[in-house]
Scaffold this active site. Structure first.
Site, short mmCIF file in Angstrom:
data_model
loop_
_atom_site.label_atom_id
_atom_site.label_comp_id
_atom_site.label_asym_id
_atom_site.label_seq_id
_atom_site.Cartn_x
_atom_site.Cartn_y
_atom_site.Cartn_z
N THR A 133 -4.58 -58.94 -19.78
CA THR A 133 -5.03 -57.67 -19.23
C THR A 133 -6.52 -57.43 -19.50
O THR A 133 -7.06 -57.97 -20.48
CB THR A 133 -4.20 -56.53 -19.86
N ASP A 134 -7.13 -56.58 -18.69
CA ASP A 134 -8.52 -56.19 -18.96
C ASP A 134 -8.62 -55.27 -20.18
O ASP A 134 -9.72 -55.08 -20.73
CB ASP A 134 -9.15 -55.51 -17.73
N GLU A 135 -7.48 -54.70 -20.62
CA GLU A 135 -7.53 -53.73 -21.72
C GLU A 135 -7.98 -54.37 -23.03
O GLU A 135 -8.39 -53.66 -23.95
CB GLU A 135 -6.16 -53.07 -21.92
N TYR A 159 -0.78 -51.64 -27.65
CA TYR A 159 -0.52 -52.59 -26.55
C TYR A 159 -1.67 -53.58 -26.41
O TYR A 159 -1.47 -54.80 -26.43
CB TYR A 159 -0.32 -51.82 -25.24
N LYS A 163 -1.87 -57.68 -26.99
CA LYS A 163 -2.25 -58.62 -25.92
C LYS A 163 -3.47 -59.44 -26.36
O LYS A 163 -3.57 -60.64 -26.06
CB LYS A 163 -2.56 -57.88 -24.62
P1 NAD Z 1 6.88 -55.08 -16.79
O1 NAD Z 1 7.03 -54.23 -18.00
O2 NAD Z 1 7.18 -54.51 -15.45
O3 NAD Z 1 7.77 -56.39 -16.93
C1 NAD Z 1 7.87 -57.14 -18.13
C2 NAD Z 1 9.04 -58.10 -18.00
O4 NAD Z 1 9.12 -58.89 -19.19
C3 NAD Z 1 10.40 -57.41 -17.84
O5 NAD Z 1 11.16 -58.05 -16.83
C4 NAD Z 1 11.06 -57.58 -19.20
O6 NAD Z 1 12.46 -57.61 -19.15
C5 NAD Z 1 10.47 -58.92 -19.63
N1 NAD Z 1 10.46 -59.10 -21.10
C6 NAD Z 1 10.03 -58.22 -22.04
N2 NAD Z 1 10.17 -58.75 -23.27
C7 NAD Z 1 10.68 -60.00 -23.09
C8 NAD Z 1 11.02 -61.05 -23.99
N3 NAD Z 1 10.88 -60.92 -25.32
N4 NAD Z 1 11.49 -62.22 -23.48
C9 NAD Z 1 11.66 -62.35 -22.14
N5 NAD Z 1 11.37 -61.38 -21.25
C10 NAD Z 1 10.87 -60.23 -21.72
O7 NAD Z 1 5.38 -55.62 -16.86
P2 NAD Z 1 4.36 -55.96 -15.68
O8 NAD Z 1 3.62 -54.75 -15.32
O9 NAD Z 1 5.06 -56.74 -14.63
O10 NAD Z 1 3.36 -56.92 -16.50
C11 NAD Z 1 3.61 -58.32 -16.57
C12 NAD Z 1 2.51 -58.96 -17.40
O11 NAD Z 1 1.23 -58.68 -16.81
C13 NAD Z 1 2.42 -58.42 -18.83
O12 NAD Z 1 2.10 -59.50 -19.68
C14 NAD Z 1 1.28 -57.42 -18.78
O13 NAD Z 1 0.65 -57.32 -20.04
C15 NAD Z 1 0.36 -58.07 -17.76
N6 NAD Z 1 -0.51 -57.18 -16.99
C16 NAD Z 1 0.00 -56.06 -16.36
C17 NAD Z 1 -0.84 -55.27 -15.58
C18 NAD Z 1 -0.31 -54.05 -14.86
O14 NAD Z 1 -1.11 -53.29 -14.31
N7 NAD Z 1 0.98 -53.81 -14.80
C19 NAD Z 1 -2.19 -55.60 -15.45
C20 NAD Z 1 -2.68 -56.73 -16.12
C21 NAD Z 1 -1.83 -57.52 -16.86
O1 DAU Z 2 -5.56 -52.35 -17.10
C1 DAU Z 2 -4.41 -53.12 -17.03
C2 DAU Z 2 -3.26 -52.36 -17.64
O2 DAU Z 2 -2.93 -51.33 -16.72
C3 DAU Z 2 -2.04 -53.23 -17.94
O3 DAU Z 2 -2.37 -54.19 -18.90
C4 DAU Z 2 -0.87 -52.37 -18.44
O4 DAU Z 2 0.28 -53.18 -18.59
C5 DAU Z 2 -0.58 -51.30 -17.40
O5 DAU Z 2 0.43 -50.44 -17.87
C6 DAU Z 2 -1.85 -50.50 -17.10
O6 DAU Z 2 -2.24 -49.69 -18.25
P1 DAU Z 2 -2.74 -48.18 -18.06
O7 DAU Z 2 -2.55 -47.47 -19.33
O8 DAU Z 2 -4.09 -48.16 -17.43
O9 DAU Z 2 -1.67 -47.71 -16.93
P2 DAU Z 2 -0.84 -46.35 -16.73
O10 DAU Z 2 -0.24 -46.42 -15.36
O11 DAU Z 2 0.03 -46.06 -17.88
O12 DAU Z 2 -2.00 -45.26 -16.71
C7 DAU Z 2 -3.06 -45.33 -15.76
C8 DAU Z 2 -4.01 -44.17 -16.06
O13 DAU Z 2 -3.34 -42.94 -15.75
C9 DAU Z 2 -4.41 -44.07 -17.52
O14 DAU Z 2 -5.77 -43.64 -17.59
C10 DAU Z 2 -3.50 -42.99 -18.09
C11 DAU Z 2 -3.26 -42.08 -16.90
N1 DAU Z 2 -1.94 -41.42 -16.86
C12 DAU Z 2 -0.82 -42.19 -16.99
C13 DAU Z 2 0.43 -41.60 -16.96
C14 DAU Z 2 1.68 -42.44 -17.13
C15 DAU Z 2 -1.86 -40.04 -16.65
O15 DAU Z 2 -2.90 -39.36 -16.49
N2 DAU Z 2 -0.62 -39.49 -16.61
C16 DAU Z 2 0.53 -40.18 -16.78
O16 DAU Z 2 1.64 -39.57 -16.77
#
Ligand code: NAD
Ligand code: DAU
Length: 355
Positions: A133-135, A159, A163
């Protein structure tokens, strides 16, 4: 036919990747623990597909992973499995260390031990791709340049700290053991099948239920949005042509404040499902901020563009419209994820925020 061991392939991004991989003819062994975020409905299209082998299990289970490697001989391991929600990491950090750090460490070790015994022709093409992630780079101020691959790590939430630790382990396995690793750091994804704890689907579903739309702080925080299909094509391209040991930033060049995103969701809904009770933006409610809330993320993705020729295909406004339409068109999926556990999470996360 190539074969990949994909972990976390029942989640939001992993399932999109698995569906794309099957369209390319890749055989997929999908290892997923099915936490609250894992959902077999995401893979409904593959129910009768013998090229998709689903295995219910944990990436930290070395015996199981070892068996899958010996049995299926994958050309790549693609690790999506993670605890992914920042707010949950504030409530229960240990779960994030367990899967994101210890789980990744266990997976790396088993893969490394297996890879070392492979014949040269298989070992030389094998890749371990870790999704990050970019975080991990921390927070930007409004006029800072976007994150590049050489931006120092500065994670601020449990988180992002977990990561970052995993990213360092991936790098260490390349430097220490020569494991051919690849690492991708991506910005915020949006699109179909995202669990509605995250900003965009939460706002769509709350608005349709005429519930408050909880915006943390003033809604001025900025995220850089990328459609999930674009993220997955980037991952496939990195797997195909990325340089082992390297990392690649992936982003959408679509920076928006949270307030802008939520207002846009509301105006799309006003058009698609006008409400007799008034415009959806009237539901916007400013609530107590997320502790340690990173102000801005932005990704410089010029490296992957120049080195691998990847660029996003979706523009944010049309991608967001399509996403809203998907949630409207899939009430069964929505109903299924709105389980008791989901309702408990909403109560826990929002109760103390002044809503
Ligand atoms: P998600 O939470 O929707 O899915 C995670 C999946 O991993 C689920 O299916 C869960 O059952 C599985 N899982 C969790 N723990 C596990 C374990 N111990 N063994 C096997 N499976 C397990 O997450 P997502 O949003 O699809 O993110 C996927 C990946 O991408 C993550 O590594 C996250 O950090 C990264 N990522 C997410 C975003 C975003 O915006 N969602 C952005 C950048 C990177
Ligand atoms: O940047 C990549 C990341 O983006 C991934 O690595 C994470 O897995 C993914 O969850 C996401 O993280 P964020 O914290 O940015 O996503 P989230 O959707 O939780 O929140 C997006 C923005 O919105 C953040 O600034 C917090 C804000 N927010 C979120 C929720 C859930 C609100 O203002 N209200 C809310 O109820």
């Amino acid at each position: 036919m190539t074969c990949q061991l994909v972990t976390g392939g029942a989640g939001f991004i992993g399932s999109c990747y698995v569906l794309q991989a099957r369209r390319r003819g890749v055989r997929v062994v999908n290892l997923d623990k099915l936490t609250y975020a894992g959902n077999m409905d995401n893979l409904a299209q593959l129910r009768n597909d013998s090229g998709h082998i689903f295995v219910h299990g944990d990436i930290g289970n070395a015996e199981l992973v070892g068996y899958l490697l010996e049995h299926y001989h994958p050309d790549a391991v693609v690790n999506f499995a993670a605890e992914s929600h920042v707010d949950r990491s504030i409530v229960e950090p240990e779960a994030f260390v367990r899967t994101n750090v210890l789980g990744t460490a266990a997976l790396l070790r088993v893969v490394k031990d297996w890879w070392r015994c492979l014949p040269v022709d298989h070992a030389s093409v094998f890749r371990f791709l870790h999704i990050s992630t970019d975080e991990v780079y921390g927070a930007l101020q409004p006029n800072d340049p976007p994150f590049t691959e050489s931006t120092p790590y500065s994670p601020n939430s449990p988180y992002s700290a977990s990561k970052a630790a995993a990213d360092h382990l991936v790098h260490a396995f390349h430097e220490t053991y020569g494991l051919p690793t690849l690492l991708t750091n991506c910005s915020n994804n949006y699109g179909p099948r995202q669990f509605p704890e995250k900003l965009i689907p939460l706002m769509i579903l709350n608005a349709l239920a005429r519930k408050p739309l909880p915006i943390y702080g003033k809604g001025a925080n900025i995220r850089d949005w990328l459609h999930v299909e674009d993220h997955c094509t980037a991952i496939a391209r990195v797997l195909e042509a990325g340089q082992p040991g390297c990392k690649y930033n992936i982003g959408g060049r679509a920076e928006r404040t949270n307030l802008e995103v939520v207002r846009t969701v509301c105006s799309i809904l006003d058009e698609m499902v006008p409400s007799p009770q008034g415009e959806y933006a009237g539901l916007i409610t400013f609530v107590t901020d997320r502790p340690g809330h990173d102000f801005r993320y932005a990704i410089d993705c010029s490296c992957i563009a120049a080195a691998l020729g990847w660029k996003p295909q979706y523009d944010f406004d049309s991608g967001l419209r399509e996403t809203v339409r998907w949630y409207l068109d899939n009430p069964d999926w929505v109903e299924h994820v709105r389980s008791g556990a989901y309702r408990q999470w909403l109560a826990l996360n929002y109760a103390g925020r002044g809503m």
